[in-house]
Design an enzyme around this catalytic site. Sequence first.
Site, PDB file in Angstrom:
ATOM      1  N   HIS A  14       0.824  -1.209   0.000  1.00  0.00           N
ATOM      2  CA  HIS A  14       0.000   0.000   0.000  1.00  0.00           C
ATOM      3  C   HIS A  14       0.861   1.263   0.000  1.00  0.00           C
ATOM      4  O   HIS A  14       0.926   1.999  -0.985  1.00  0.00           O
ATOM      5  CB  HIS A  14      -0.935  -0.031   1.206  1.00  0.00           C
ATOM      6  CG  HIS A  14      -1.862   1.145   1.272  1.00  0.00           C
ATOM      7  ND1 HIS A  14      -2.428   1.576   2.439  1.00  0.00           N
ATOM      8  CD2 HIS A  14      -2.308   1.993   0.317  1.00  0.00           C
ATOM      9  CE1 HIS A  14      -3.201   2.628   2.208  1.00  0.00           C
ATOM     10  NE2 HIS A  14      -3.131   2.903   0.923  1.00  0.00           N
TER      11      HIS A  14
ATOM     12  N   HIS B   3      -4.056   0.809  -6.298  1.00  0.00           N
ATOM     13  CA  HIS B   3      -4.339   1.438  -5.006  1.00  0.00           C
ATOM     14  C   HIS B   3      -5.736   1.107  -4.521  1.00  0.00           C
ATOM     15  O   HIS B   3      -5.942   0.817  -3.337  1.00  0.00           O
ATOM     16  CB  HIS B   3      -4.158   2.953  -5.081  1.00  0.00           C
ATOM     17  CG  HIS B   3      -4.465   3.636  -3.789  1.00  0.00           C
ATOM     18  ND1 HIS B   3      -5.643   4.326  -3.573  1.00  0.00           N
ATOM     19  CD2 HIS B   3      -3.778   3.693  -2.625  1.00  0.00           C
ATOM     20  CE1 HIS B   3      -5.651   4.797  -2.335  1.00  0.00           C
ATOM     21  NE2 HIS B   3      -4.543   4.429  -1.737  1.00  0.00           N
TER      22      HIS B   3
ATOM     23  N   ASN C 149      -6.560  -0.672  -0.898  1.00  0.00           N
ATOM     24  CA  ASN C 149      -6.935   0.337   0.103  1.00  0.00           C
ATOM     25  C   ASN C 149      -8.386   0.255   0.566  1.00  0.00           C
ATOM     26  O   ASN C 149      -8.664   0.219   1.761  1.00  0.00           O
ATOM     27  CB  ASN C 149      -6.668   1.744  -0.424  1.00  0.00           C
ATOM     28  CG  ASN C 149      -7.033   2.811   0.602  1.00  0.00           C
ATOM     29  OD1 ASN C 149      -6.352   2.986   1.602  1.00  0.00           O
ATOM     30  ND2 ASN C 149      -8.145   3.500   0.379  1.00  0.00           N
TER      31      ASN C 149
END
Length: 852
Positions: free
Chosen positions: A510, A702, A706
């Site tokens: 991340h 992402h 996330n």
Amino acid sequence: MSNNSTSTGVVKAAPTTVKAVVTVVQTVKGAVGRLGISGVLDFITQLFGENLVIELVAAELDPETGLEKPTVKANGRRSGSEDSEIYYKASFKIPENFGEVGAILIENKHYHEMFIKSIVLTGFSSTSTSTSDSVKFSCDSWVHHRNDGLQKRVFFADKSYLPRETPNGLERYRQNELEILRGDGQGERKSAERIYDYDVYNDIGNPDSDDDLARPVLGGSVHPYPRRIRTGRPKTKKDPLSEKPSSNMYVPRDEEFSEIKNLQFSTDTVFSVIHALIPSLQSTVLSSDEFPHFAAIDALFNEGIELPNDATVGVLRSIVPRIVKAISNSGKSLLRFETPEFIDRDKFAWFRDAEFARQTLAGINPCVIKMVTEWPLKSNLDPEVYGPAESAITTEIVEKEIGGCTTVEKALEEKKLFIIDYHDVFLPYVNKVRQLKGTTLYGSRTLFFLTSDGTLRPVAIELTRPPIDGKPQWKQVFKPTWDATGVWLWRLAKSHVLAHDSGYHELVTHWLRSHACTEPYIIATNRQLSAMHPIYRLLHPHLRYTMKINALARGGLINAGGIIERAFSPGKYSMELSSVAYDKLWQFDLEGLPADLISRGMAVEDPTAPHGLKLTIEDYPYANDGLLMWDAIKKWIADYVACYYQEPSLVQSDDELQAWWTEIRTVGHADKKDATWWPELKTPEDLVGILTTVIWVASGHHAAVNFGQFDFGAYFPNRPTIARTQMPTEDPNDEATKLFMERPEEFLLKSFPSQIQATTIMAIIDVLSTHSPDEEYIGEKIRPYWEDDRVITAAFEQFNGKMKEIEGIIDARNADTNLRNRAGAGVVPYELLKPFSEPGVTGKGVPNSVSI
């Protein structure tokens, strides 16, 4: 260059009256400012003086003198407003032969900054080169006020130009604007500035506050790391290499959050959680103790925890209303978390080995698992330092666990063995971490077997401790079993592996791969590509908010003593470990999804297969959905690039583009500058590949790692962030053995995060998993500067249609019960790569950028 733009106007006749409408976005800050002294001064300015001084810049030089034509100036006055927009109007008398308007200069005479959304000029005569009587300028930028002492702002018309095609009257403006954005590398940056420059990560420590908060500089030969934005803050007294920390870190003015975004994730939000909620929790729960039983964990979602009745907590109700709720008619507040869908569907899913395995393919960290290609398993670390390199997971153990249905040799040949390998990356830090209070660490390997129904089954977990305090290396293999002691040892081993996975996910998958490695792309894009460059305009939506969120992370999440260090197993060595991963593992050419899958043995090239890849595990939700998005992004970029670079020579002769790519490689990622794997940039195909990788990382990658953090991590037994106790079989003592044998559940709870660690992480990932109301999703809306280009508009409409198609495909896949890794009783559908979402914590939606 695209030949289809209709966004320019040409004046050929006698002096012509051209009108301008400037659209300014009303801000709360601006409205409040008008109540004070600056508001009084603005009112006087509006009555008697200049408001906005607007100058029109001719696109071409005077053909007779070879000089720039004089600008045409007018004063823009406020003419009205609608909803959140304010309009300023101006009128110009354009002289004969002024020609095309290529740029506008703005001087803000107010006493507060203004956010200019757009400028439209009308009144041009239709010509053979234009079917429109208007020129549009998409600005979306802050313009400093009169007291900031900065230069006039320049905005270029929506028509894009490669450097060699720049109209000669704009060449100086194009170059000067880039020089302003680059700055001179000197001094401390001020909030109104727009300067982009590089620095190392030398601001995550705070040695002046406490020697224990000193941290090494990340970036350089000792601790390689991507570069961040330079702030120029003063150095600390104790460490001349480190900058003083700040609660208000500089980012260039246009990198700040919008006010809508600020309401959801501002400095106030993050620091309120850190500096207000956490102390409240410490006075309410036993900050260093474990949860006494699992019912106490459930209570966080059911009954909640009553918070102190003070003004600070009252403010928190408005900042984080999802987790801090008012108790009716009492004036008191309650910390109560929403039940994650993962637990709402199946409360005991986290307990099952099948779910443990499934999440390696469809969870929050699905890009670590890899196929086993060599046997026996072996470490690459120095055995003189870390002990024997051979794994304790033997052929005999594996063949016994897979029930005699095949041999290891055949399983390798048939591509049925897979591994999550955190052995070499964590083992060098085990002894360091064990010197910290309240945490422990192992190197780990977790082996899986691919069953005939396409699901994974965990086979073995190996935990390793290197030699320590005169004791030799310790390692042990834990297996799924049926006897009570073995079952609880297996559960404990899984909790350690999950803590490893949580730490690696947050620090590498991340933070490093999405956030830190993207920041150099943002800096280079603004320093080397003009705002009128077509590639700047392509990239700009995918760089939104990333620098600001990174600055906030340096101030409260990844900093010394911050959330990550306090609640994840590596503790104070967390960012140092992230640097090791960057040094040993990160390669730009493997950041694209297809290359990543191939490098992990999860796919092979196959021209006859969808996307040109054959997946090793056919039902791999992250890969299946991700490849849909990858192909759509690549097609859109290829169509866009083809509008401007019809010949390879145009890529090689584009000085701005070449400087951009060179700076990313040699400055932004300076510690990797000599690597041979960097792609070349010589052809349009090279450019498409590079841009697809950058945009995929900022969007699809992402989003996948996330926005599922709350769903998968809020019920922390599913993903504990830390393991606080050693395995009872390592150096067993009477007390630990007695507790484990008599009360194994209590032993497991002691290993889980403490009450304060767990609730802190739950609060943070709630915020991090939230979509803002102003989120911009990939392929959702065309940018204003492309609207008048028919070819680009058509290409974007195809891209938008593909995103909608992907939504439907993902829904259909989630309804297919034959796909056991994404559908089944109590299974959370895999939606992390569905392109669109409503605001809030939804577990779906792919924003254009790393926006949170």
